[in-house]
Design an enzyme around this catalytic site. Structure first.
Site, mmCIF file in Angstrom:
data_model
loop_
_atom_site.group_PDB
_atom_site.id
_atom_site.type_symbol
_atom_site.label_atom_id
_atom_site.label_comp_id
_atom_site.label_asym_id
_atom_site.label_seq_id
_atom_site.Cartn_x
_atom_site.Cartn_y
_atom_site.Cartn_z
ATOM 1 N N SER A 186 0.792 -1.239 0.000
ATOM 2 C CA SER A 186 0.000 0.000 0.000
ATOM 3 C C SER A 186 0.820 1.283 0.000
ATOM 4 O O SER A 186 0.267 2.362 -0.192
ATOM 5 C CB SER A 186 -0.913 0.029 1.216
ATOM 6 N N LYS A 227 0.393 3.467 -2.884
ATOM 7 C CA LYS A 227 -0.815 4.274 -3.139
ATOM 8 C C LYS A 227 -0.536 5.776 -3.263
ATOM 9 O O LYS A 227 -1.000 6.404 -4.211
ATOM 10 C CB LYS A 227 -1.872 3.998 -2.065
ATOM 11 N N TYR A 284 -2.610 -2.790 -10.706
ATOM 12 C CA TYR A 284 -2.573 -2.526 -9.255
ATOM 13 C C TYR A 284 -1.783 -3.623 -8.526
ATOM 14 O O TYR A 284 -0.926 -3.337 -7.686
ATOM 15 C CB TYR A 284 -4.009 -2.419 -8.714
ATOM 16 N N TYR A 334 -3.927 3.626 7.589
ATOM 17 C CA TYR A 334 -5.140 2.833 7.703
ATOM 18 C C TYR A 334 -6.098 3.566 8.634
ATOM 19 O O TYR A 334 -6.170 4.784 8.612
ATOM 20 C CB TYR A 334 -4.832 1.412 8.178
ATOM 21 N N VAL A 379 1.050 -3.578 3.951
ATOM 22 C CA VAL A 379 1.006 -4.868 4.639
ATOM 23 C C VAL A 379 2.269 -5.700 4.413
ATOM 24 O O VAL A 379 2.449 -6.741 5.026
ATOM 25 C CB VAL A 379 -0.248 -5.701 4.261
HETATM 26 N N1 GLU Z 1 -1.875 -5.342 -2.342
HETATM 27 C C1 GLU Z 1 -2.537 -5.176 -1.094
HETATM 28 C C2 GLU Z 1 -4.052 -5.171 -1.242
HETATM 29 O O1 GLU Z 1 -4.574 -4.494 -2.066
HETATM 30 C C3 GLU Z 1 -2.069 -3.945 -0.448
HETATM 31 C C4 GLU Z 1 -2.698 -3.751 0.866
HETATM 32 C C5 GLU Z 1 -1.929 -2.949 1.846
HETATM 33 O O2 GLU Z 1 -0.707 -2.883 1.865
HETATM 34 O O3 GLU Z 1 -2.640 -2.337 2.651
HETATM 35 O O4 GLU Z 1 -4.750 -5.848 -0.566
#
Ligand code: GLU
Length: 427
Positions: A64, A67, A189, A241, A259
């Protein structure tokens, strides 16, 4: 001297190295295959100098933390208006993978939850998924200052188990948020999430943001300063988060976690931090990563809302050059508040001089607000039969070429200003 900082980092890392709380992410099966004891910490200063402690060379997937960077790329390439039409900027208070959109706008609430992040991928231009992904990979690499590659095992693992993200992508399509084919967008993604970084890469990427879009190592401008400002804003409100409030209070740095166990944190104008430790808390943040960042922020005084002692003055000296001519020498970074202070001082003292000379050659940086305020000084003074000159040899306040205008009169040296001031007083 560098050893002092190194000792700080080593000590902070050692303090948290024995913490064994938390779980490895397992909803992407491959993520559970890493060594849970890893702990790497990197700090990159704005000139690109990096301090590292522990497992700073170990690669892990960005997840994430991708992002904010894809969001920045979408803003940079498609423009804020197009991006704002598809992705909000409000904290969601929901889990990162919530299958939800804003009740009113029917668009994802922000780019830091999966729905917003998937929508951001679709806003990166590209005729094919490969083209879109290449653009993303190039962009992250330019931020990190080295070529970042994919972890194919993690990518396949997520692709083969990503039912929830599929649900999100199809929901977005149904609301008209996704321009392209949901499966193609998702594939990009998943690929972006599986790009491999080290904590040092993250620190460098953070410093690129801290520097307003300029990579500290390559000196290359990777994105616009306005894009950085927007990206950091959503990192503050939505980056950790659903623990954004705790994080801002305790650490106070725009940040994003993933994560994979990484955390990236930015102190605008100063430095970037990258931490890696794969054991996660219930919200998905790295347990030791959060603790390390808390300690770093507290010990090194990094909270971005720390109210520092008001900088003594942007006026470094003020003196009379000759009778009736007062010089104000400025220095440092000049923003709105500094310029306001300068103009107010000139105003308060205006009975003491006929000509005020603003000497700005020692200013390091100045923003547009301060620039137009200082440039307006003459108009205010001539209205009360005084005169105001600027000494601006490097065109910091007034653009190149303009020397004499109704609003400003600019000189290269104090001597030139003195001669003109004498003429004004004589005439
Ligand atoms: N590739 C993960 C997902 O979309 C990333 C989630 C994350 O790092 O929060 O579930």
């Amino acid at each position: 001297m560098a050893e002092l900082v190194q000792q700080y980092l080593d000590r902070i890392r050692a303090e948290h190295a024995d913490v064994t709380e938390g779980e490895l992410a397992c909803y992407i099966p491959e993520l559970a295959c890493v060594d849970p004891s890893r702990l790497g910490l990197s700090l990159s200063l704005s000139d690109g100098y990096v301090y590292e402690s522990g497992d700073a060379a170990i690669e892990f997937t960005i997840q994430s933390i991708s992002k904010p960077f894809t969001y920045a790329l979408a803003l940079d390439q498609s423009g804020q208006q197009a991006v704002d039409a598809k992705i909000g900027v409000e904290p969601s208070g929901e889990a990162f993978n919530e299958i939800s959109v804003d009740d009113t706008t029917k668009t994802p609430k922000n780019p830091m939850i999966n729905a917003g992040a998937i929508a951001a991928v679709a806003l990166v231009p590209g005729a094919t998924p490969d083209e879109r992904f290449n653009r993303i990979q190039d962009f992250y690499s330019a931020c990190a200052g080295r070529r970042l590659e994919m972890d194919h095992a993690v990518y396949t693992s997520e692709r083969d188990t990503g039912a929830r993200n599929r649900a999100i992508a199809y929901m977005l399509q149904s609301f008209g948020v996704l321009g392209g084919d949901p499966d193609e967008v998702l594939d990009v993604y998943f690929r972006q999430c599986s790009l491999k970084v080290t904590s040092t890469d993250l620190a460098r990427m953070a410093t690129t943001l801290a520097r307003g879009g300029i990579n500290p190592c390559t000196g290359r401008r990777v994105m616009d300063a306005a894009v950085v400002q927007r990206t950091l804003s959503v990192m503050v409100t939505c980056g950790m988060y659903d623990a954004a409030g705790d994080w801002v209070s305790a650490v106070g740095l725009p940040a994003k976690s993933g994560v994979g166990g990484g955390i990236v944190a930015v102190l605008p104008g100063q430095l970037g931090i990258g931490v890696y430790s794969p054991l996660l808390d219930a919200r998905g943040n790295s347990v030791r990563g959060v603790r390390v960042c808390r300690s770093l922020s507290a010990r090194l005084g990094l909270h971005f809302l720390t109210v520092t002692r008001e900088s003594s003055s942007t006026i470094r000296a003020r003196y009379d050059l000759c009778e009736g001519v007062r010089v104000y020498e400025l220095h440092g970074d000049l923003l709105f508040a500094g310029a306001e202070q300068v103009l107010r001082t000139i105003e308060i003292e205006r009975d003491d001089y006929d000509v005020a000379v603003l000497e700005v050659s020692r200013i390091d940086d100045i923003n547009d607000a301060a620039r137009s305020m200082l440039a307006g000084m003459r108009t205010a003074l001539t209205a009360v039969d005084k005169e105001g000159f600027l000494v601006d040899p490097d065109n910091k306040v007034v653009p190149t070429g303009i020397r004499q205008g109704r609003d400003v009169i600019v000189f290269d040296t104090l001597d030139d200003a003195r001669a003109a001031a004498k003429e004004f007083r004589a005439g």
